[in-house]
Design a protein around this motif. Structure first.
Motif, PDB file in Angstrom:
ATOM      1  N   LYS A  52     -23.489  32.215 -45.744  1.00 11.69           N
ATOM      2  CA  LYS A  52     -23.333  32.059 -47.196  1.00 11.69           C
ATOM      3  C   LYS A  52     -22.029  31.330 -47.532  1.00 11.69           C
ATOM      4  O   LYS A  52     -21.998  30.471 -48.422  1.00 11.69           O
ATOM      5  CB  LYS A  52     -23.359  33.429 -47.874  1.00 11.69           C
ATOM      6  N   GLN A  53     -20.958  31.665 -46.823  1.00 18.31           N
ATOM      7  CA  GLN A  53     -19.679  31.001 -47.056  1.00 18.31           C
ATOM      8  C   GLN A  53     -19.755  29.528 -46.677  1.00 18.31           C
ATOM      9  O   GLN A  53     -19.208  28.661 -47.371  1.00 18.31           O
ATOM     10  CB  GLN A  53     -18.585  31.712 -46.244  1.00 18.31           C
ATOM     11  N   PHE A  54     -20.452  29.211 -45.588  1.00 16.36           N
ATOM     12  CA  PHE A  54     -20.572  27.827 -45.130  1.00 16.36           C
ATOM     13  C   PHE A  54     -21.355  26.981 -46.126  1.00 16.36           C
ATOM     14  O   PHE A  54     -21.073  25.785 -46.309  1.00 16.36           O
ATOM     15  CB  PHE A  54     -21.264  27.810 -43.758  1.00 16.36           C
ATOM     16  N   LEU A  55     -22.336  27.569 -46.796  1.00 13.57           N
ATOM     17  CA  LEU A  55     -23.212  26.829 -47.712  1.00 13.57           C
ATOM     18  C   LEU A  55     -22.827  26.999 -49.177  1.00 13.57           C
ATOM     19  O   LEU A  55     -23.603  26.625 -50.068  1.00 13.57           O
ATOM     20  CB  LEU A  55     -24.665  27.305 -47.526  1.00 13.57           C
ATOM     21  N   ARG A  56     -21.660  27.514 -49.443  1.00 13.91           N
ATOM     22  CA  ARG A  56     -21.304  27.873 -50.820  1.00 13.91           C
ATOM     23  C   ARG A  56     -21.282  26.677 -51.775  1.00 13.91           C
ATOM     24  O   ARG A  56     -21.515  26.829 -52.985  1.00 13.91           O
ATOM     25  CB  ARG A  56     -19.935  28.570 -50.842  1.00 13.91           C
ATOM     26  N   ASP A  57     -20.997  25.478 -51.269  1.00  8.98           N
ATOM     27  CA  ASP A  57     -20.881  24.305 -52.137  1.00  8.98           C
ATOM     28  C   ASP A  57     -22.150  23.450 -52.167  1.00  8.98           C
ATOM     29  O   ASP A  57     -22.154  22.362 -52.764  1.00  8.98           O
ATOM     30  CB  ASP A  57     -19.700  23.425 -51.687  1.00  8.98           C
ATOM     31  N   GLU A  58     -23.213  23.895 -51.518  1.00  6.31           N
ATOM     32  CA  GLU A  58     -24.436  23.095 -51.439  1.00  6.31           C
ATOM     33  C   GLU A  58     -25.281  23.257 -52.704  1.00  6.31           C
ATOM     34  O   GLU A  58     -25.419  24.367 -53.237  1.00  6.31           O
ATOM     35  CB  GLU A  58     -25.261  23.505 -50.215  1.00  6.31           C
ATOM     36  N   ASP A  59     -25.843  22.148 -53.160  1.00  4.39           N
ATOM     37  CA  ASP A  59     -26.747  22.171 -54.303  1.00  4.39           C
ATOM     38  C   ASP A  59     -28.135  22.611 -53.845  1.00  4.39           C
ATOM     39  O   ASP A  59     -28.639  22.126 -52.820  1.00  4.39           O
ATOM     40  CB  ASP A  59     -26.819  20.781 -54.945  1.00  4.39           C
ATOM     41  N   VAL A  60     -28.757  23.509 -54.601  1.00  4.06           N
ATOM     42  CA  VAL A  60     -30.022  24.092 -54.184  1.00  4.06           C
ATOM     43  C   VAL A  60     -31.118  23.029 -54.062  1.00  4.06           C
ATOM     44  O   VAL A  60     -31.856  22.973 -53.065  1.00  4.06           O
ATOM     45  CB  VAL A  60     -30.461  25.200 -55.170  1.00  4.06           C
ATOM     46  N   VAL A  61     -31.237  22.161 -55.056  1.00  6.10           N
ATOM     47  CA  VAL A  61     -32.301  21.157 -55.046  1.00  6.10           C
ATOM     48  C   VAL A  61     -32.132  20.198 -53.874  1.00  6.10           C
ATOM     49  O   VAL A  61     -33.081  19.899 -53.139  1.00  6.10           O
ATOM     50  CB  VAL A  61     -32.319  20.383 -56.376  1.00  6.10           C
ATOM     51  N   HIS A  62     -30.910  19.695 -53.678  1.00  3.75           N
ATOM     52  CA  HIS A  62     -30.654  18.772 -52.572  1.00  3.75           C
ATOM     53  C   HIS A  62     -30.845  19.458 -51.223  1.00  3.75           C
ATOM     54  O   HIS A  62     -31.350  18.855 -50.274  1.00  3.75           O
ATOM     55  CB  HIS A  62     -29.250  18.197 -52.686  1.00  3.75           C
ATOM     56  N   MET A  63     -30.457  20.727 -51.135  1.00 10.31           N
ATOM     57  CA  MET A  63     -30.590  21.436 -49.869  1.00 10.31           C
ATOM     58  C   MET A  63     -32.054  21.636 -49.504  1.00 10.31           C
ATOM     59  O   MET A  63     -32.446  21.527 -48.340  1.00 10.31           O
ATOM     60  CB  MET A  63     -29.879  22.785 -49.946  1.00 10.31           C
TER      61      MET A  63
END
Length: 500
Positions: free
Chosen positions: A37-48
């Motif tokens: 969760k910490q590693f992906l904290r800045d990822e946009d949901v749609v793009h991911m």
């Protein structure tokens, strides 16, 4: 010592404990969930979500490449690989030139969608090694194709105190950075060295320091498009193995075929070495204590795979509770995302040396039939027997059950770090029941089917005491003939052991 172990396994309860190797639903450790969760904290949901779909398409393309490898060439390389005998270092296509090159977006998608499942499969395999070899505590480990560290996290969970040095081989710089980031807050870390290839590792360390207690390659061989190079790499990994080599691939026909090929090749190679050492031309008798190789799991024998040409393939399944990232980013086809997923995998575990010649678990053990039990029962036991019979008749056929207490929308909190799940209680191991490494334990392939008062299951088993040959058998266990084994069969899962 073997006689003592055999006496401990002389009851249905201890035999059942020893045979249990699978768990219904694996809970990913909170430490790992929090790190993801910490590693992906800045990822946009749609793009991911789009990144996860592209990564899935890449995996599909790799399966197509493996499916198109000519079977005739495969058989020649695996069973008659004399042209590879002196070419361990001449790998034409290195792992860094594989079909899939991980960039930052693919690495993030892998961490979000695949890392928890790969961890669960690795944990399942390594936990069985610990259970069946309780005295084995690897200090020096090699993780080939380490990726974001799924196998490393599993190693830390299984042997948290014994690891002293871990060598990682991963050509993708993006994957290496992700692995470092995910373990940033981990304490009491072993000494870790990262390399881009096997050649870099062998150049960096002395020959006497190259053997590792345990070598693991998980979900990586399928990314090497050349079968010849795949075999050469596995030969190199076996050369770096002091004790145990673990290979894990996806539980698909292609992944199972890769595992079967590597299994055949390593066993062929070690048998050939043993024959050459026994030739009278040898002037000096060499120490043969480490000659040969045998299979710890899943195979109970070292003969040809009995599933060849049957239309079936050897694979297993591990259910795991989905993490927040998996529920957020994986495709659900418009339906609500389930709180769990089933990770199918194929694997093989080699050990150097000769298979121990242990007594089979059911040797000299006599089980009473249902008629004998009824004839010997006491009047005061009638009510208990009737209740047990009613309970047995009303059990539902449920191969896997999702924990009723699990809320798929629940968030992960700090308090969860020290909490123990009801399914993690299965980790409590009973020293009175351990399955040895002899050939007397078969492997349940596919899920047992309960049909009234009988249970049907497919089992891979050894047909000779020395484990040199095996067969694939369909067993029918009835309550009338053997109530004790019938009870064990009803509680057995896909991947558990079965006593003979």
């Amino acid at each position: 010592m073997s006689a003592l172990i055999q006496r401990k396994l002389a009851t249905p309860e201890t035999i059942m404990t020893a045979a249990k190797q699978s768990s219904r639903c694996r809970v990913v450790p909170v430490r790992l969930r929090r790190a993801i969760k910490q590693f992906l904290r800045d990822e946009d949901v749609v793009h991911m979500k789009k990144k996860v779909l592209r990564l899935t398409d890449s995996f599909t393309q790799m399966k197509d490449v493996n499916r198109l490898l000519p079977l005739s060439i495969s058989k020649d390389l695996v069973e008659h690989p004399l042209d590879l005998s002196n070419s361990n270092s001449n790998v034409r296509t290195s792992y860094s030139q594989s079909a899939l090159t991980y960039r930052d977006d693919q690495t993030a998608a892998y961490v979000a969608s695949r890392m928890p499942a790969v961890f669960a499969a690795c944990f399942r395999v390594l936990r069985e090694i610990r259970r069946r070899k309780p005295d084995f505590s690897p200090a020096k480990v090699l993780d080939f194709g380490s990726g974001t560290g799924s196998a490393f996290w599993a190693l830390r969970e299984v042997w948290p105190k014994s690891l002293q040095q871990v060598n990682l081989i991963e050509p993708s710089q993006s994957m290496q950075r992700a692995g470092v980031g995910l373990t940033r807050d981990m304490k009491n870390m072993p000494l870790i060295h990262s390399y881009g290839s096997i050649q870099s590792l062998t150049k960096d360390i002395k020959k006497s320091e190259r053997p590792h207690d345990l070598v693991i390659a998980s979900y990586v061989l399928g990314e090497i498009p050349s079968l010849k190079d795949r075999i050469a790499i596995v030969r190199q990994l076996w050369g770096l193995t002091r004790d145990i080599l673990v290979l894990i691939e996806p539980g698909t026909p292609e992944g199972s075929h890769i595992i079967s090929q590597m299994r055949s090749h390593i066993l062929w190679m070690e048998k050939r070495k043993s024959r050459k050492r026994k030739e009278p031309s040898d002037e000096v008798a060499k120490d043969q204590s480490e000659d040969g190789a045998f299979i710890i799991a899943p195979c109970p024998h070292d003969g040809p795979c009995p599933l060849v040409n049957t239309g079936k393939f050897c694979h297993f399944v591990q259910r795991l509770q989905r993490t927040d990232s998996q529920r957020a980013y994986k495709k659900s086809n418009g339906a609500p995302m389930r709180g769990f997923e089933d990770e199918k995998f194929s694997y093989v575990v080699f050990q150097r040396g000769k298979r121990p010649q242990e007594p089979w678990p059911l040797d000299e053990i006599k089980f009473e039939t249902l008629k004998e039990i009824q004839a010997n029962r006491k009047p005061e036991d009638l009510e208990i027997d009737y209740e047990d019979l009613c309970e047995s008749d009303t059990e539902e056929i449920v191969p896997f059950q999702i924990p009723s207490s699990y809320d798929s929308s629940a968030t992960e909190t700090e308090a969860d770090a020290d909490a123990v799940s009801e399914y993690e209680d299965e980790e409590a191991e009973d020293d009175t029941g351990r399955a040895d490494l002899g050939s007397g334990w078969g492997r349940i392939i596919f899920m047992p089917q309960r049909r009234g008062r009988r249970v049907e299951m497919d089992v891979c088993r050894a047909t000779k005491r020395d484990g040199s040959e095996g067969s694939f058998e369909h067993l029918v266990i009835t309550r009338g003939k053997n109530p004790a084994l019938h009870r064990q069969a009803r509680k057995s899962l896909w991947g558990d052991l079965w006593p003979f």
